[in-house]
Design a protein around this motif. Structure first.
Motif, PDB file in Angstrom:
ATOM      1  N   UNK A  18      16.921  -0.442 -54.953  1.00  0.00           N
ATOM      2  CA  UNK A  18      16.067   0.613 -55.492  1.00  0.00           C
ATOM      3  C   UNK A  18      15.643   0.329 -56.931  1.00  0.00           C
ATOM      4  N   UNK A  19      16.477  -0.387 -57.681  1.00  0.00           N
ATOM      5  CA  UNK A  19      16.149  -0.697 -59.075  1.00  0.00           C
ATOM      6  C   UNK A  19      15.372  -1.993 -59.230  1.00  0.00           C
ATOM      7  N   UNK A  20      15.409  -2.834 -58.194  1.00  0.00           N
ATOM      8  CA  UNK A  20      14.735  -4.126 -58.282  1.00  0.00           C
ATOM      9  C   UNK A  20      13.222  -3.928 -58.489  1.00  0.00           C
ATOM     10  N   UNK A  21      12.699  -4.513 -59.533  1.00  0.00           N
ATOM     11  CA  UNK A  21      11.273  -4.423 -59.820  1.00  0.00           C
ATOM     12  C   UNK A  21      10.868  -3.168 -60.565  1.00  0.00           C
ATOM     13  N   UNK A  22      11.799  -2.267 -60.842  1.00  0.00           N
ATOM     14  CA  UNK A  22      11.479  -1.043 -61.582  1.00  0.00           C
ATOM     15  C   UNK A  22      11.816  -1.230 -63.057  1.00  0.00           C
ATOM     16  N   UNK A  23      10.924  -0.890 -63.893  1.00  0.00           N
ATOM     17  CA  UNK A  23      11.187  -0.940 -65.330  1.00  0.00           C
ATOM     18  C   UNK A  23      11.451   0.465 -65.853  1.00  0.00           C
ATOM     19  N   UNK A  24      12.242   0.528 -66.921  1.00  0.00           N
ATOM     20  CA  UNK A  24      12.505   1.820 -67.546  1.00  0.00           C
ATOM     21  C   UNK A  24      13.700   2.549 -66.992  1.00  0.00           C
TER      22      UNK A  24
END
Length: 499
Positions: free
Chosen positions: A444-450
């Motif tokens: 779920x966090x892969x590729x998400x910034x911030x």
């Protein structure tokens, strides 16, 4: 030849033609054997009804048992016996079926399910309860005659006599003789499906525990859990429970351990001001509330319980929010479960909370950046709560892990969209399996910034009763039945650092 001329002298028969006991010191029973064994002991009948409902109706034991106890008007002692008999037979079903397979002249699948349930109850009494063998056999046969029939009772009597010829340890030794696979051995000794044994071995390693702890974990799953209570902060009190024999909880404040019978007799519990809730669930809810946020809204914070049903964690969060001047939205997709959430929240000021009925995966679009704290108590296999749900180990399959994955990821993704910058999301499961825990968070966090994964272990320690739980592994935290005495709750805390 008349009776008087038979060897040994005259017979001692009563007016019904039955021969009296030859010992003059013993009294003849007023009830004939056939009549004694046609009656179903009420406590055993309750346990039987629970097993039948679980097998035939896909019911949950913890929901069926209280109603059956009330229906048959069991006292405290008999209710305790029925509970241990029903739950114990369900937990040990796999091992008992392996024993019974050696004592029945046909595959167990060819037995009537009602007969098999009666055999499981009789086996549990013989193998694991302080019931004399003759009483276990006589009462189980009596139960069978009363609710199944005279024919099946003869089979049940014959099979249980074979079971009674060995102790439980002797049967275990017989079952594992020649077996080399450690997973199979653990499965037989601790009555867990082999796929669950493998899954829990993998879970231990994934969360930094030695695989050698597997037997201790499986054994903890088979121990009857003590009822955990929590007093809603600012609303409830544990005084009544303590006066009734409860003792203070060892892991989390405002909690108690209750082993003094039916907790439903406490007015504080009936009113909802004190709730039955596992200490692990209390800890993860309090951990979300304890995180220091980078911001605070001018009108107080807005909290969200994304998967609220049946409402236990919602009630605890709402009570904490009320103390702070914050508010809570409890989301539940099913209306009948939303009704349970409203009931659970009934003891909290209604101005503090509201219930939304809708798909949690749509919350991000409906409330973008709308909440400061979000709990995602995701639907899971429940592998961490097997001790409280004795039937679930026989219902779940390995395919459930695959089927639940997309739902878990969808819910967490929605929460990440719905949390405000500076806010925090708590991703929680009552399963330690990596497919439902760390893999979901990482994907779920892969590729998400911030977004930043916080250290969850220290936050859990901050809401415990002054002890280090040592539950952290990496940034996430994992509780264990064999270490903490809780359900195997997983916690990941994710802070949104930017919009």
């Amino acid at each position: 030849m008349t009776p008087e001329n038979r060897p040994g002298g005259p017979t001692r028969r009563n007016e019904r033609g039955r021969e009296r006991n030859r010992s003059g010191s013993r009294q003849f029973s007023s009830t004939a054997p056939a009549e004694r064994t046609r009656r179903a002991d009420p406590a055993r009948l309750v346990a039987y009804e629970v097993l039948r409902a679980v097998a035939a109706d896909d019911a949950y034991a913890n929901l069926v048992l209280p109603g059956s106890i009330r229906k048959h008007r069991l006292g405290r002692q008999d209710a305790g016996f029925a509970t241990e008999l029903a739950y114990g037979a369900l937990r040990a079903q796999g091992t008992y079926d392996a024993i019974l397979a050696l004592c029945v002249d046909r595959p167990l699948t060819q037995l009537d399910p009602a007969i098999l349930d009666a055999l499981r109850l009789g086996t549990h009494q013989l193998m694991a309860m302080r019931v004399p063998p003759h009483a276990a056999l006589d009462q189980t046969v009596g139960l069978a005659r009363a609710v199944i029939g005279a024919g099946p009772s003869s089979l049940i009597n014959a099979v249980l006599r074979k079971v009674s010829r060995k102790s439980f340890d002797e049967w275990l030794d017989a079952l594992v003789t020649g077996v080399e696979d450690p997973v199979r051995i653990s499965s037989l000794r601790y009555s867990h499906p082999e796929w669950i044994v493998r899954a829990l071995r993998q879970s231990l390693v994934n969360h930094g525990r030695p695989v050698e702890e597997i037997d201790a974990l499986l054994e903890a799953d088979n121990a009857a859990p003590v009822v955990n209570l929590v007093a809603l902060p600012g609303i409830g009190s544990l005084d009544e429970a303590m006066a009734a024999g409860a003792r203070s909880g060892e892991l989390v404040k405002d909690s108690a351990l209750f082993a003094a019978g039916d907790v439903g007799r406490l007015e504080s519990v009936r009113s909802g001001k004190v709730r039955v809730q596992d200490a692990g669930s209390q800890l993860v809810a309090r951990a979300l509330a304890a995180v220091d946020l980078d911001r605070r809204g001018a009108g107080g914070e807005q909290w969200l319980d994304l998967c609220a049903g049946p409402g236990g964690k919602s009630a605890l969060l709402a009570a904490i929010a009320a103390q702070r001047g914050d508010t809570l939205v409890a989301n539940e997709p099913a209306e009948h479960r939303a009704a349970l959430v409203r009931q659970a929240l009934g003891a909290v000021d209604p101005a503090v909370w509201s219930v939304r009925v809708g798909d949690g995966r749509e919350i991000g679009a409906a409330y973008p950046e709308g909440f400061d704290r979000i709990l995602v108590d995701a639907p899971c296999t429940g592998l961490g709560a097997l001790r409280r749900r004795p039937e679930s180990r026989w219902r779940r399959t390995a395919s459930d892990l695959t089927e639940l994955g997309p739902l878990q990821r969808g819910l967490l993704a929605a929460a990440l969209e719905a949390v405000r910058p500076g806010g925090v999301v708590a991703y929680v499961t009552c399963s330690p399996h990596p497919a439902e825990t760390s893999a979901v968070v990482q994907d779920s966090l892969r590729g998400r910034e911030g977004y930043t994964l916080m250290e969850a272990g220290p936050v859990l320690d901050s809401v415990s009763t002054g002890r280090s739980l040592q539950a952290g592994h990496g940034a996430t935290a994992q509780l264990w039945p064999h270490i903490h005495g809780t359900d195997a709750m997983f916690l990941a805390l994710i802070r949104r650092t930017a919009g």
